[in-house]
Structures are given as structure tokens and as C-alpha cells.
Write a protein that holds these residues in place. Structure first.
Motif, PDB file in Angstrom:
ATOM      1  N   HIS A 205      -9.197   1.706   3.105  1.00  0.00           N
ATOM      2  CA  HIS A 205      -8.634   1.210   1.849  1.00  0.00           C
ATOM      3  C   HIS A 205      -7.173   0.913   2.091  1.00  0.00           C
ATOM      4  O   HIS A 205      -6.629   1.281   3.142  1.00  0.00           O
ATOM      5  CB  HIS A 205      -8.783   2.274   0.741  1.00  0.00           C
ATOM      6  CG  HIS A 205      -7.996   3.516   1.026  1.00  0.00           C
ATOM      7  ND1 HIS A 205      -8.440   4.471   1.910  1.00  0.00           N
ATOM      8  CD2 HIS A 205      -6.779   3.947   0.587  1.00  0.00           C
ATOM      9  CE1 HIS A 205      -7.543   5.445   1.991  1.00  0.00           C
ATOM     10  NE2 HIS A 205      -6.512   5.144   1.206  1.00  0.00           N
ATOM     11  N   ASP A 207      -3.334   1.369  -0.029  1.00  0.00           N
ATOM     12  CA  ASP A 207      -2.739   1.962  -1.222  1.00  0.00           C
ATOM     13  C   ASP A 207      -2.018   0.861  -1.998  1.00  0.00           C
ATOM     14  O   ASP A 207      -1.609  -0.146  -1.409  1.00  0.00           O
ATOM     15  CB  ASP A 207      -1.712   3.045  -0.840  1.00  0.00           C
ATOM     16  CG  ASP A 207      -2.358   4.185  -0.057  1.00  0.00           C
ATOM     17  OD1 ASP A 207      -3.581   4.359  -0.162  1.00  0.00           O
ATOM     18  OD2 ASP A 207      -1.613   4.903   0.640  1.00  0.00           O
ATOM     19  N   HIS A 287      -6.392   1.808   5.988  1.00  0.00           N
ATOM     20  CA  HIS A 287      -6.285   3.129   6.624  1.00  0.00           C
ATOM     21  C   HIS A 287      -7.305   4.071   6.007  1.00  0.00           C
ATOM     22  O   HIS A 287      -7.866   3.803   4.935  1.00  0.00           O
ATOM     23  CB  HIS A 287      -4.867   3.692   6.441  1.00  0.00           C
ATOM     24  CG  HIS A 287      -4.519   3.968   5.008  1.00  0.00           C
ATOM     25  ND1 HIS A 287      -4.092   2.978   4.144  1.00  0.00           N
ATOM     26  CD2 HIS A 287      -4.541   5.112   4.269  1.00  0.00           C
ATOM     27  CE1 HIS A 287      -3.873   3.504   2.952  1.00  0.00           C
ATOM     28  NE2 HIS A 287      -4.142   4.793   2.996  1.00  0.00           N
TER      29      HIS A 287
HETATM   30 FE   LIG Z   1      -4.472   5.936   1.180  1.00  0.00          FE
END
Ligand SMILES: [Fe+2]
Length: 343
Positions: A205, A207, A287
Motif C-alpha cells: 500500500h 500512505d 511498502h
Molecule cells: Fe504504511
């Protein structure tokens, strides 16, 4: 063909609408210091629709009014002395790859103090994060044990790391402005689940709490291939570097097989390291953590940002501040703007 043109037109229309909405909600944020849900959604949608280009543009506008302090000498922090030329190398690596491991570690004494604190302090466990539990490695109840952020900022050893001039300067250089300390996070990852856990962020994913940010991670125990090393795809933080088809799925977690065909094998990084190892990452990179085979992993993470627009977190209430931390906050208003010091 006709559908293709129609879809393209729809995309352009939606983007324009979102830009308008973002501008309106961003100006409300400047007045109130709070991000509306619509404003945050517009940011997410625009990140995906522009493959990250919108965030870069906004960030450049933002930092114009918040120039960074000039640092003209080497700095000494908990990882040792860092020369100006080393800061420059770190920043170039971060810009190019979105990731930079440090050559030096944080001193063992401080690491062991934080590790021992983590064995005694309260945590909250998945999936509800409702009941306080002290981590017991012999009686696992969850794949993840998260520490409460407000507790972390009240720990004077963690305060030392928050004040670390080397870490701050890395964030300053990367963001190109005086950074704001956004939040700390610390958690145990365990072998409780045998498969990848979404809760423990063990699926790829990116952030997106903010417009732009930098994270610094500290391993508090030795991390090998067995106990859940952090993984990332180098260079995937750059604008335009993600497959648009995956971004069109929205802000969601992505299975490995959808990424392996898109990026060269050498860009998939596995971060192992001894206790005290530090690395910086722009977690716009794809990550994830790795599911653990054995043992456990304790990680401390800091986020630094250029603006608090995005997810609304309450300010931290600090009752237990060292004298040094109080003075530091008084002298670094922007950086410490999320800390409310009591007494
Ligand atoms: Fe993350």
C-alpha cells in the motif's frame, strides 16, 4: 472508441471538480486548522487521478511561506555526527529512491531503554484496538500490538529521538521547509496470524495522510527475514511511477502479483537490520511489512510533514516532559506545533 472518449472526458471533469473542492476545503483548513472529510477525499482522489503530481504541486506552493532554517555545519545526534555532504547524499537518495538506510545506528543504551519500556507499557490490539493489554510474547492475542501515541510522546527517551537534530535535518532537507513533527508510532508485530494481515499493513500500500511527509523508522530489535522485515518498492514514490490501473482502484491494498510485473526485481527492497538500525522513507512508495515466521518485531516510526492538512489527529498532551524537551518545544514552534505541554 466512443466509450474511451467519454471516459476520458469524465476523468477530466472529475479532476477539475476535485481541484475546485480541494481549493475550497484547503482554504477552510487554513482558517480552522481542521480538514473536512470532503477535502481529504479530494486529496486522495487527486493523488490517484494525477499519479502523485497534484501533491508535488501543492507542496511546492505550501513551502514557499515556510522556508527551512539554514544549517551550515555538521550535526551530532543519536546516530552520531553527520556531515553536510552526508546530508546531501541522504537527500539525493531519498529523492531518487524514496528510501535511505543510515550507515550508523542509534546507541544501544537508548534502544534497550525503549525496548524495555515496550515490554511493560500498555498496547492496543487488533482488530478493535479497544482494550489495553501489555504485550506478552508467551500468550499472543493479536498480530499487532500498537502503543498509544500520546504515551509515546510522554516517554522522555522517545522525546530525545523527537529532538534529534540529525533526523530533523533529514526531514527538513527532504521537505524543503521547517518540518512539523506529525506523530510517533510504535508497535509489536507477532506470529499470531500465519497469513498476511491487512491490520498489520502486510499487503502493499502507500500512505497518504498528508500532502507530503517523510517517515523515519527505527528497529528496536534485530530484524531478519524471519521476523517481518519492512519491504518497499524503490522509486515508486515519484510522481507518475505507479501504474494508473492500480491507482484507479483507489486508496486500497494491492496484492504482490499486481506489482511484480510492473517494477524491476532490483527495486523490491527488503529491510533487515540489527536493533538500532534507522532508515528514512517516503511512504508514498509501495511498502508493507512481511508476515512473521518466528519471533517478533518492535518498530518505532516518526512522521514529519510540511502541513497538517489531511487526517485530523488530536494534539498530543504532554505531562511528562524533560526540561530539555520543554526548552526545545519553546524554541521550535513549527516543529512542536502538535505538542500541548502541561505544567
Ligand atoms: Fe504504511
Amino acid at each position: 472508441m466512443r466509450t474511451l472518449i467519454y471516459n476520458l472526458r469524465q476523468r477530466i471533469k472529475t479532476k477539475a471538480k476535485n481541484k475546485e473542492l480541494f481549493a475550497k476545503e484547503f482554504s477552510a483548513f487554513k482558517q480552522k486548522g481542521v480538514t473536512s472529510p470532503e477535502g481529504y477525499k479530494a486529496l486522495l482522489d487527486l493523488y490517484c487521478a494525477t499519479n502523485g503530481k497534484f501533491n508535488e504541486k501543492m507542496h511546492k506552493e505550501l513551502i514557499a511561506s515556510n522556508p527551512p532554517k539554514k544549517v551550515s555545519t555538521a550535526l551530532t545526534g543519536l546516530t552520531g555526527k553527520t556531515e553536510l555532504s552526508e546530508f546531501d547524499t541522504i537527500n539525493k537518495t531519498l529523492n531518487k529512491e524514496g528510501y535511505c538506510p543510515f550507515g550508523t545506528k542509534i546507541n544501544a543504551e537508548l534502544i534497550s531503554k525503549i525496548y524495555n519500556y515496550a515490554l511493560k507499557a500498555n498496547t492496543l490490539t487488533a482488530p478493535l484496538y479497544a482494550k489495553k493489554t501489555v504485550y506478552d510474547p508467551n500468550n499472543l492475542v493479536s498480530e499487532i500490538y500498537r502503543f498509544e501515541q500520546n504515551d509515546l510522546v510522554n516517554n522522555t527517551d522517545i522525546q530525545q529521538l523527537i529532538m534529534d537534530p540529525v533526523l530533523i535535518n533529514i526531514a527538513r532537507n527532504y521537505l524543503g521547509c521547517e518540518p512539523i513533527f506529525d506523530f510517533p508510532a510504535m508497535w509489536w508485530s507477532t506470529t499470531f496470524l500465519k497469513e498476511a494481515s491487512g491490520e498489520a499493513a502486510q499487503l502493499y500500500h502507500f500512505d497518504l495522510d498528508r500532502i507530503k511527509w517523510l517517515k523515519i523508522f527505527v528497529y528496536l530489535n534485530d530484524v531478519t527475514l524471519e521476523n517481518g522485515p519492512h519491504r518497499l518498492i524503490k522509486g515508486s514514490h515519484l510522481p507518475g511511477a505507479k501504474p494508473q490501473a492500480l491507482l484507479d482502484r483507489g486508496y486500497v491494498r494491492i496484492p504482490d502479483e499486481d506489482l511484480v510485473n510492473h517494477y524491476a526485481a532490483e527495486n523490491f527492497v527488503v529491510v533487515t537490520g540489527k536493533a538500532g538500525s534507522v532508515f528514512a522513507e517516503d511512504t508514498k512508495c509501495w511498502h508493507k511489512g512481511t508476515p512473521l515466521i518466528s519471533g517478533h518485531r518492535l518498530v518505532l516510526e516518526f512522521e514529519y510533514t510540511s502541513s497538517m492538512f489531511g487526517v485530523n489527529y488530536p494534539k498530543f498532551e504532554i505531562e511528562n516532559a524533560s526540561e530539555e524537551f520543554k526548552e526545545f518545544c519553546a524554541n521550535n514552534n513549527t516543529y512542536a506545533s502538535n505538542f500541548k505541554l502541561k505544567n
